[in-house]
Scaffold this active site. Structure first.
Site, PDB file in Angstrom:
ATOM      1  N   LYS A 288       0.826  -1.212   0.000  1.00  0.00           N
ATOM      2  CA  LYS A 288       0.000   0.000   0.000  1.00  0.00           C
ATOM      3  C   LYS A 288       0.860   1.262   0.000  1.00  0.00           C
ATOM      4  O   LYS A 288       0.554   2.234  -0.701  1.00  0.00           O
ATOM      5  CB  LYS A 288      -0.929  -0.005   1.216  1.00  0.00           C
TER       6      LYS A 288
ATOM      7  N   LYS B 197       0.709  11.711   5.341  1.00  0.00           N
ATOM      8  CA  LYS B 197       1.112  10.732   6.358  1.00  0.00           C
ATOM      9  C   LYS B 197       1.626   9.452   5.710  1.00  0.00           C
ATOM     10  O   LYS B 197       2.651   8.894   6.131  1.00  0.00           O
ATOM     11  CB  LYS B 197      -0.085  10.431   7.262  1.00  0.00           C
TER      12      LYS B 197
END
Length: 296
Positions: free
Chosen positions: A172, A240
């Protein structure tokens, strides 16, 4: 067969995912730090839990989708965390995008309670969650992956097993590095063309007729041109994830010079107070740098 599911995290992605499970006949206990986000779930038949521990008390399956590593650690190991009541034999499916190292640690905690853990990162944004068409990148024990599939199939259209614990998250972070970079460089190119005098709609026709075309920019372009930055995936969360990818690159000795530059552009947008907007709002920073607007 209906399952008893504890669902933790009812944000942009979590709420539609939980609703899809209720509509499929499953019994949900839901928890969110902001209680106001539970209203739609209560109307659909969910029970609102007082804490993460309360949410998973009777659950065979636990689903977590919260903002970052610290939030996952709090949900799992905090004073009212799921370890207090997690049942032996339960499956924990964590769809938060967090540090792979933290995820492996949480998997060990779950194993200590006789439960199984999957890091099950998702892509597909808000519309994919609403339609039950997310793509999953999953790490963990293969047998647990197979056991979880009846639930996962209600939430996603593709489920890619990546290997052992943490590898779903590693995939991911790599995927989001590519996606974030593609959107940023798309915006750079359009700002460059607009500054020179090429109309955005002309440039889009060129891109869509060339090898530079991509699914993500096809989807984002209309929102960019309208200046509609309603969050499908908030910019602060993309930043993030880029920070996590940079940390992973450093830990693994992988040079990531483009990521380093792109991450700073997202940081600039976040510093300007645009973190809650969709990450396509990155275009506004580039427009300000260049003194031109792509948006109509």
């Amino acid at each position: 067969m209906p399952e008893s599911i504890g669902f933790i995290g009812l944000g942009i992605m979590g709420q539609p995912m939980a609703l899809n499970l209720i509509r499929s006949g499953h019994k949900l206990a839901v928890y969110n730090r902001t209680p106001g986000k539970t209203a739609a779930l209560v109307a659909a038949g969910a029970r609102v839990a007082a804490s993460p521990a309360d949410a998973v008390r009777d659950a065979n399956v636990v689903i977590i989708i919260v903002s970052d590593s610290a939030a996952v650690e709090s949900v799992v190991t905090g004073p009212d965390g799921i370890l207090q009541t997690l049942r032996s034999g339960a499956i924990v499916i964590d769809s938060s995008t967090i540090s792979p190292a933290v995820s492996r640690k949480m998997a060990c905690h779950a194993a200590g309670k006789g439960a199984s853990w999957l890091d099950a990162a998702v892509t597909g944004s808000k519309h994919g969650a609403e339609k039950g068409e997310l793509t999953y990148m999953i790490g963990g024990d293969r047998e647990t992956f197979d056991r979880a599939m009846p639930i996962l199939q209600l939430l996603g259209k593709k489920h890619i097993y990546c290997g052992l614990h943490g590898l779903g998250l590693s995939a991911k972070l790599a995927q989001n590095t590519i996606q974030a970079t593609m959107v940023e460089v798309f915006c750079e190119g359009f700002v460059l063309a607009t500054k020179a005098g090429v109309k955005p709609e002309v440039m889009l026709e060129i891109i869509q007729s060339s090898m530079a075309r991509s699914g993500i920019t096809d989807f984002k372009a209309p929102f960019i041109f309208k200046g509609d930055f309603t969050p499908y995936f908030p910019l602060k969360l993309m930043h993030k994830d880029l920070e996590l990818a940079a940390e992973a690159g450093y830990a693994q000795g992988v040079p990531m010079p483009v990521l380093a530059a792109v991450k700073e552009v997202y940081m600039a947008a976040k510093a300007q107070g645009k973190g809650e907007l969709d990450y396509a709002a990155i275009v506004t920073v580039l427009e300000e740098f260049a003194g031109v607007k792509v948006r109509t």
